[in-house]
Motif scaffolding. Structure first.
Motif, PDB file in Angstrom:
ATOM      1  N   LEU A 119       0.910  -1.103   0.056  1.00  0.00           N
ATOM      2  CA  LEU A 119       0.216   0.181   0.324  1.00  0.00           C
ATOM      3  C   LEU A 119       0.817   1.142  -0.237  1.00  0.00           C
ATOM      4  CD1 LEU A 119      -2.642  -1.041   2.132  1.00  0.00           C
ATOM      5  CD2 LEU A 119      -3.111  -0.881  -0.044  1.00  0.00           C
ATOM      6  N   TRP A 120       2.292   1.585   0.839  1.00  0.00           N
ATOM      7  CA  TRP A 120       3.096   2.307   0.837  1.00  0.00           C
ATOM      8  C   TRP A 120       2.944   3.366   0.077  1.00  0.00           C
ATOM      9  CZ3 TRP A 120       2.470   5.646   4.417  1.00  0.00           C
ATOM     10  CH2 TRP A 120       3.442   6.487   4.885  1.00  0.00           C
ATOM     11  N   PRO A 121       3.806   2.382  -1.425  1.00  0.00           N
ATOM     12  CA  PRO A 121       3.787   2.924  -2.591  1.00  0.00           C
ATOM     13  C   PRO A 121       2.535   4.059  -3.666  1.00  0.00           C
ATOM     14  CG  PRO A 121       4.800   0.945  -2.706  1.00  0.00           C
ATOM     15  CD  PRO A 121       3.796   1.400  -1.419  1.00  0.00           C
ATOM     16  N   GLN A 129      -1.553  11.004   2.008  1.00  0.00           N
ATOM     17  CA  GLN A 129      -0.843  11.009   3.101  1.00  0.00           C
ATOM     18  C   GLN A 129      -0.962  12.842   3.212  1.00  0.00           C
ATOM     19  OE1 GLN A 129       3.215  10.046   3.680  1.00  0.00           O
ATOM     20  NE2 GLN A 129       2.991  10.017   5.739  1.00  0.00           N
ATOM     21  N   ASP A 130      -1.284  12.868   4.212  1.00  0.00           N
ATOM     22  CA  ASP A 130      -1.412  14.180   5.323  1.00  0.00           C
ATOM     23  C   ASP A 130      -0.132  15.328   5.989  1.00  0.00           C
ATOM     24  OD1 ASP A 130      -2.970  16.324   6.041  1.00  0.00           O
ATOM     25  OD2 ASP A 130      -3.616  15.669   7.714  1.00  0.00           O
ATOM     26  N   PRO A 131       0.202  15.979   5.166  1.00  0.00           N
ATOM     27  CA  PRO A 131       1.343  16.865   5.101  1.00  0.00           C
ATOM     28  C   PRO A 131       1.255  17.149   6.806  1.00  0.00           C
ATOM     29  CG  PRO A 131       0.286  17.879   3.273  1.00  0.00           C
ATOM     30  CD  PRO A 131      -0.426  16.719   3.781  1.00  0.00           C
TER      31      PRO A 131
END
Length: 64
Positions: A52-54, A62-64
């Protein structure tokens, strides 16, 4: 509740417990949608995150 089998003489976990794994390395059944995404029916939690990460990074989810 799970139990660990320890060889009292060597104070180590038995081979059966070591092979079986548990916690994060335990294989989990995936939902149909997740199966379509990763192409497998069972994975460990850590492996799901690796898949999932890539995608999360690529889509900037992803929330900055």
């Amino acid at each position: 509740m799970s139990f660990c089998v320890i060889d009292v003489r060597s104070n180590k976990l038995s081979d059966e417990v070591r092979k079986r794994g548990g916690g994060f390395t335990k294989l989990c059944s995936l939902s149909p949608l997740l199966q379509d995404f990763v192409g497998k029916s069972e994975l460990a939690r850590t492996e799901v995150v690796k898949w999932l990460w890539p995608y999360i990074c690529e889509k900037k989810l992803q929330d900055p």
